[in-house]
Design a protein around this motif. Structure first.
Motif, mmCIF file in Angstrom:
data_model
loop_
_atom_site.group_PDB
_atom_site.id
_atom_site.type_symbol
_atom_site.label_atom_id
_atom_site.label_comp_id
_atom_site.label_asym_id
_atom_site.label_seq_id
_atom_site.Cartn_x
_atom_site.Cartn_y
_atom_site.Cartn_z
ATOM 1 N N LYS A 37 0.822 -1.212 0.000
ATOM 2 C CA LYS A 37 0.000 0.000 0.000
ATOM 3 C C LYS A 37 0.858 1.265 0.000
ATOM 4 C CE LYS A 37 -4.026 -2.021 1.979
ATOM 5 N NZ LYS A 37 -4.204 -3.032 2.921
ATOM 6 N N ASN A 38 1.965 1.197 -0.748
ATOM 7 C CA ASN A 38 2.851 2.348 -0.883
ATOM 8 C C ASN A 38 3.410 2.377 -2.311
ATOM 9 O OD1 ASN A 38 4.304 4.567 -0.289
ATOM 10 N ND2 ASN A 38 5.556 3.639 1.313
ATOM 11 N N THR A 39 2.510 2.521 -3.274
ATOM 12 C CA THR A 39 2.901 2.481 -4.684
ATOM 13 C C THR A 39 3.788 3.661 -5.057
ATOM 14 O OG1 THR A 39 0.776 1.455 -5.133
ATOM 15 C CG2 THR A 39 1.994 2.245 -7.023
ATOM 16 N N GLY A 40 3.570 4.805 -4.454
ATOM 17 C CA GLY A 40 4.362 6.001 -4.755
ATOM 18 C C GLY A 40 5.832 5.838 -4.434
ATOM 19 N N LEU A 41 6.170 4.948 -3.536
ATOM 20 C CA LEU A 41 7.568 4.699 -3.193
ATOM 21 C C LEU A 41 8.174 3.621 -4.074
ATOM 22 C CD1 LEU A 41 10.012 5.013 -1.207
ATOM 23 C CD2 LEU A 41 8.963 3.172 0.109
ATOM 24 N N TRP A 42 7.469 2.511 -4.237
ATOM 25 C CA TRP A 42 8.068 1.343 -4.892
ATOM 26 C C TRP A 42 8.081 1.410 -6.407
ATOM 27 C CZ3 TRP A 42 11.219 -1.633 -2.528
ATOM 28 C CH2 TRP A 42 11.128 -1.766 -1.153
ATOM 29 N N LEU A 43 7.129 2.097 -7.011
ATOM 30 C CA LEU A 43 7.090 2.162 -8.462
ATOM 31 C C LEU A 43 8.320 2.864 -9.044
ATOM 32 C CD1 LEU A 43 5.432 1.342 -10.902
ATOM 33 C CD2 LEU A 43 4.237 3.508 -10.732
ATOM 34 N N PRO A 44 8.720 4.040 -8.567
ATOM 35 C CA PRO A 44 9.932 4.652 -9.138
ATOM 36 C C PRO A 44 11.223 3.908 -8.783
ATOM 37 C CG PRO A 44 8.886 6.159 -7.591
ATOM 38 C CD PRO A 44 8.033 4.943 -7.667
ATOM 39 N N ILE A 45 11.265 3.312 -7.598
ATOM 40 C CA ILE A 45 12.472 2.577 -7.200
ATOM 41 C C ILE A 45 12.676 1.364 -8.107
ATOM 42 C CG2 ILE A 45 13.465 1.125 -5.388
ATOM 43 C CD1 ILE A 45 12.287 3.060 -3.346
ATOM 44 N N CYS A 46 11.632 0.577 -8.276
ATOM 45 C CA CYS A 46 11.767 -0.627 -9.107
ATOM 46 C C CYS A 46 11.925 -0.292 -10.583
ATOM 47 C CB CYS A 46 10.576 -1.545 -8.883
ATOM 48 S SG CYS A 46 10.588 -2.287 -7.248
ATOM 49 N N THR A 47 11.330 0.798 -11.051
ATOM 50 C CA THR A 47 11.499 1.205 -12.437
ATOM 51 C C THR A 47 12.944 1.614 -12.702
ATOM 52 O OG1 THR A 47 9.209 1.937 -12.519
ATOM 53 C CG2 THR A 47 10.662 2.750 -14.239
ATOM 54 N N SER A 48 13.537 2.352 -11.782
ATOM 55 C CA SER A 48 14.934 2.758 -11.981
ATOM 56 C C SER A 48 15.887 1.561 -11.880
ATOM 57 C CB SER A 48 15.327 3.843 -10.975
ATOM 58 O OG SER A 48 15.233 3.334 -9.656
ATOM 59 N N ILE A 49 15.608 0.630 -10.989
ATOM 60 C CA ILE A 49 16.439 -0.580 -10.899
ATOM 61 C C ILE A 49 16.293 -1.414 -12.167
ATOM 62 C CG2 ILE A 49 16.700 -2.787 -9.686
ATOM 63 C CD1 ILE A 49 16.013 -1.295 -7.097
ATOM 64 N N GLY A 50 15.065 -1.542 -12.672
ATOM 65 C CA GLY A 50 14.838 -2.287 -13.904
ATOM 66 C C GLY A 50 15.521 -1.643 -15.091
ATOM 67 N N CYS A 51 15.490 -0.314 -15.170
ATOM 68 C CA CYS A 51 16.163 0.393 -16.260
ATOM 69 C C CYS A 51 17.671 0.195 -16.182
ATOM 70 C CB CYS A 51 15.816 1.868 -16.212
ATOM 71 S SG CYS A 51 16.495 2.807 -17.574
ATOM 72 N N THR A 52 18.232 0.262 -14.997
ATOM 73 C CA THR A 52 19.666 0.062 -14.821
ATOM 74 C C THR A 52 20.085 -1.347 -15.204
ATOM 75 O OG1 THR A 52 19.621 1.658 -13.000
ATOM 76 C CG2 THR A 52 21.556 0.238 -13.164
ATOM 77 N N LEU A 53 19.341 -2.333 -14.742
ATOM 78 C CA LEU A 53 19.654 -3.716 -15.104
ATOM 79 C C LEU A 53 19.443 -3.966 -16.600
ATOM 80 C CD1 LEU A 53 18.182 -5.682 -12.073
ATOM 81 C CD2 LEU A 53 20.574 -5.195 -12.583
#
Length: 82
Positions: A37-53
């Protein structure tokens, strides 16, 4: 009259890696965000990690797909024979 058709450029694997990394990162970030229940935190974090990988994996795949130059050998012809 014969006209040559231009060769199609092979797609860049780096672009595939980035796009897949962004897609998977966003999906994982949305799933974790909905679960916690904290999409505002996890969505940008995982998107940036996915882009880096995706950049890392795509650049490795792109580099391995390039043809390697044959090793240049020196000919030893200027040496006197014994």
């Amino acid at each position: 009259m014969h006209t040559q058709t231009p060769k199609k450029k092979s797609p860049n694997r780096l672009a595939y890696g980035v796009s897949l990394g962004l897609a998977f990162g966003a999906a994982i970030g949305a799933a974790i965000g909905i679960f916690t229940k904290n999409t505002g935190l996890w969505l940008p974090i995982c998107t940036s990690i996915g882009c880096t990988l995706g950049i890392a994996v795509g650049s490795v795949l792109d580099e391995s797909a390039k043809p390697k130059r044959p090793a240049q050998r020196r000919r030893l012809t200027n040496f006197p024979e014994n």
